[in-house]
Motif scaffolding. Structure first.
Motif, PDB file in Angstrom:
ATOM      1  N   LEU A   5      39.374  42.258  44.221  1.00 23.29           N
ATOM      2  CA  LEU A   5      39.590  40.939  43.616  1.00 23.29           C
ATOM      3  C   LEU A   5      39.862  41.065  42.111  1.00 23.29           C
ATOM      4  N   MET A   8      43.324  42.395  41.733  1.00 23.74           N
ATOM      5  CA  MET A   8      44.346  41.404  42.093  1.00 23.74           C
ATOM      6  C   MET A   8      44.521  40.353  41.009  1.00 23.74           C
ATOM      7  N   TYR A   9      43.415  39.769  40.589  1.00 24.63           N
ATOM      8  CA  TYR A   9      43.499  38.621  39.685  1.00 24.63           C
ATOM      9  C   TYR A   9      43.373  39.013  38.218  1.00 24.63           C
ATOM     10  N   PRO A  47      46.273  32.449  38.548  1.00 30.01           N
ATOM     11  CA  PRO A  47      45.470  32.843  39.721  1.00 30.01           C
ATOM     12  C   PRO A  47      45.939  32.175  41.008  1.00 30.01           C
TER      13      PRO A  47
ATOM     14  N   ILE B 257      38.383  38.627  51.815  1.00 28.29           N
ATOM     15  CA  ILE B 257      39.154  38.514  50.567  1.00 28.29           C
ATOM     16  C   ILE B 257      39.783  37.130  50.461  1.00 28.29           C
ATOM     17  N   SER B 261      38.741  34.702  47.508  1.00 32.17           N
ATOM     18  CA  SER B 261      39.863  34.375  46.624  1.00 32.17           C
ATOM     19  C   SER B 261      39.985  32.874  46.459  1.00 32.17           C
ATOM     20  N   LEU B 264      37.166  31.597  44.289  1.00 32.81           N
ATOM     21  CA  LEU B 264      37.349  32.025  42.893  1.00 32.81           C
ATOM     22  C   LEU B 264      38.467  31.239  42.220  1.00 32.81           C
ATOM     23  N   VAL B 265      39.602  31.149  42.896  1.00 33.14           N
ATOM     24  CA  VAL B 265      40.764  30.465  42.310  1.00 33.14           C
ATOM     25  C   VAL B 265      40.469  28.986  42.123  1.00 33.14           C
ATOM     26  N   VAL B 268      38.253  28.632  39.054  1.00 32.09           N
ATOM     27  CA  VAL B 268      38.984  28.845  37.801  1.00 32.09           C
ATOM     28  C   VAL B 268      39.901  27.660  37.504  1.00 32.09           C
TER      29      VAL B 268
END
Lengths: 117, 292
Positions: A5, A8-9, A47, B257, B261, B264-265, B268
């Protein structure tokens, strides 16, 4: 997985911020608040763009995942352009050509990303 | 750095023209990218899983025959993604460039066949060997001798032929650079076939890899070498036994993942949107204050 992760980000966002800030300086965007705006705009879009591109590579055949990148990048350019334009019209943000800046910055960072593999 | 910024400012000072020039240059540069290759002209597939795990993959460079359960071989997106890319009928020859062994000990091979437009990963358990140099060397391991020499005695007038293995058909022309007398092709293994011909194996020479040369008759054709008595080169009878008829990619890692993801995204994006709104309202407030 954490490493995946971060790679990736983190790497993508870090590189994008560096390249777009360089482009911002080239466009004479010098005020700290304006540069902060560039950073926040990219944190908003990058992102999410990376996530959608990655999902495309995971669940689509490679040729289609490439075609998915184009509308995603166009949306990013449009979204960033709109935010810069809003700030330019309604605040003292000094971004003279918001949409052209968005086009140039994203094209530059995308092109560098492709060249770097 | 300063010069770089000045250059970019100069480019951008022309306004849209400069931007268009830069954009076109970027696109042209990106479009000129060749497919990935590593040193020494080894092809690397354009595959996202391969790119992430290239250090764990081994170069295979071999053709196999599809031999899956239920008459077909299923090609998956990756060893961790069960999205089906293609179904190949058993008996079809497929080229495997690299192999990867997952955490469960299952070996996967990547197909990247431009001619058939097939790209993806298959369980190596579901393919069978074809008679090639790898099989030949395994089958005749006891008779292949470690011996070194070069083929500098072959004159430029002779049309030196290269063979996949001793007794193979359809040889190709073997290129020898007679301008470079310091670097003649050298063999490192020899084999004496059923008709007494001595063969040398050239490991690598100017891009030609693993080629056999008939040392005593380098330009002889198959008919000249064997006449009516060709050697038998066939696979031994191999009964297909699968350890499992349901080998599929395990998507657990990919699913994790995806979930993390998204979390997380989303986090953010929400935090950044709030910060942007704060920045906007503060800037607007300051502007109103300044106007007063």
């Amino acid at each position: 997985m954490a490493e995946t992760l971060i790679h990736m980000y983190g790497v993508s966002l870090g590189a994008t911020l560096l390249l777009e800030l360089l482009m911002a300086l080239a466009f004479r965007i010098r005020k700290p608040k304006d540069l902060l705006l560039v950073v926040l705009v990219n944190m908003l879009t990058n992102p999410a763009a990376v996530l959608f591109n990655w999902l495309g590579t995971q669940y689509l055949q490679d040729i289609w995942s490439i075609f998915c990148q184009i509308p995603i990048e166009l949306l990013v350019v449009l979204a960033e352009g709109c935010i810069y334009d809003t700030f330019k019209r309604n605040t003292t943000a000094d971004i003279r050509h918001p949409f052209w800046f968005s086009v140039a910055a994203n094209l530059f960072s995308w092109g560098c990303g492709v060249l770097m593999g | 750095m300063r010069q770089g910024i000045n250059w970019m400012q100069k480019l951008c000072r022309t306004g849209r023209t400069g931007l268009v020039r830069m954009a076109v240059l970027t696109v042209i540069l990106a479009a000129m990218l060749p497919r990935q290759v590593s040193a020494d002209l080894v092809y690397e597939p354009e595959d996202s899983f391969y790119e992430q795990h290239s250090q764990e993959c081994e170069y295979e460079n071999r053709t196999y025959r599809a031999n899956g359960p239920e008459g077909e071989l299923i090609v998956y997106k990756s060893p961790e993604n069960s999205a089906i890319q293609e179904r190949i009928e058993n008996g079809t020859n497929i080229y495997i460039s690299y192999v990867y062994t997952d955490n469960n000990g299952i070996t996967w091979g990547i197909i990247d066949d431009w001619s058939q437009d097939i790209s993806g990963w298959i369980p190596m358990e579901y393919v069978s060997e074809i008679y090639d140099n790898v099989y030949f060397m395994k089958h005749y391991a006891q008779e292949i001798i470690e011996e070194y020499g070069d083929i500098s005695y072959i004159s430029p007038e002779e049309n030196c032929l290269a063979w996949a293995y001793p007794g193979a058909r359809n040889p190709t022309e073997f290129y020898i650079n007679y301008n470079n007398t310091d670097f003649y092709p050298t063999y490192y293994r020899t084999f004496t076939d059923e008709c007494g011909h001595v063969w040398g194996l050239i490991g690598y020479y100017y891009g030609q890899r693993d080629e056999w040369i008939c040392l005593d008759a380098p330009s002889a054709s198959y008919e000249e070498l064997y006449g009516d008595n060709p050697p038998v080169r066939e696979l031994e009878n191999q009964e297909t036994v699968y350890s499992s008829t349901d080998i599929r990619p395990e998507s657990t890692q990919t699913n994790k993942i995806v979930i993390w993801s998204c979390i997380l995204v989303a986090g953010v994006v929400i935090v950044t949107a709030v910060l942007l709104l704060l920045l906007y309202s503060r800037a607007k407030r300051n502007e109103i204050k300044n106007e007063k």
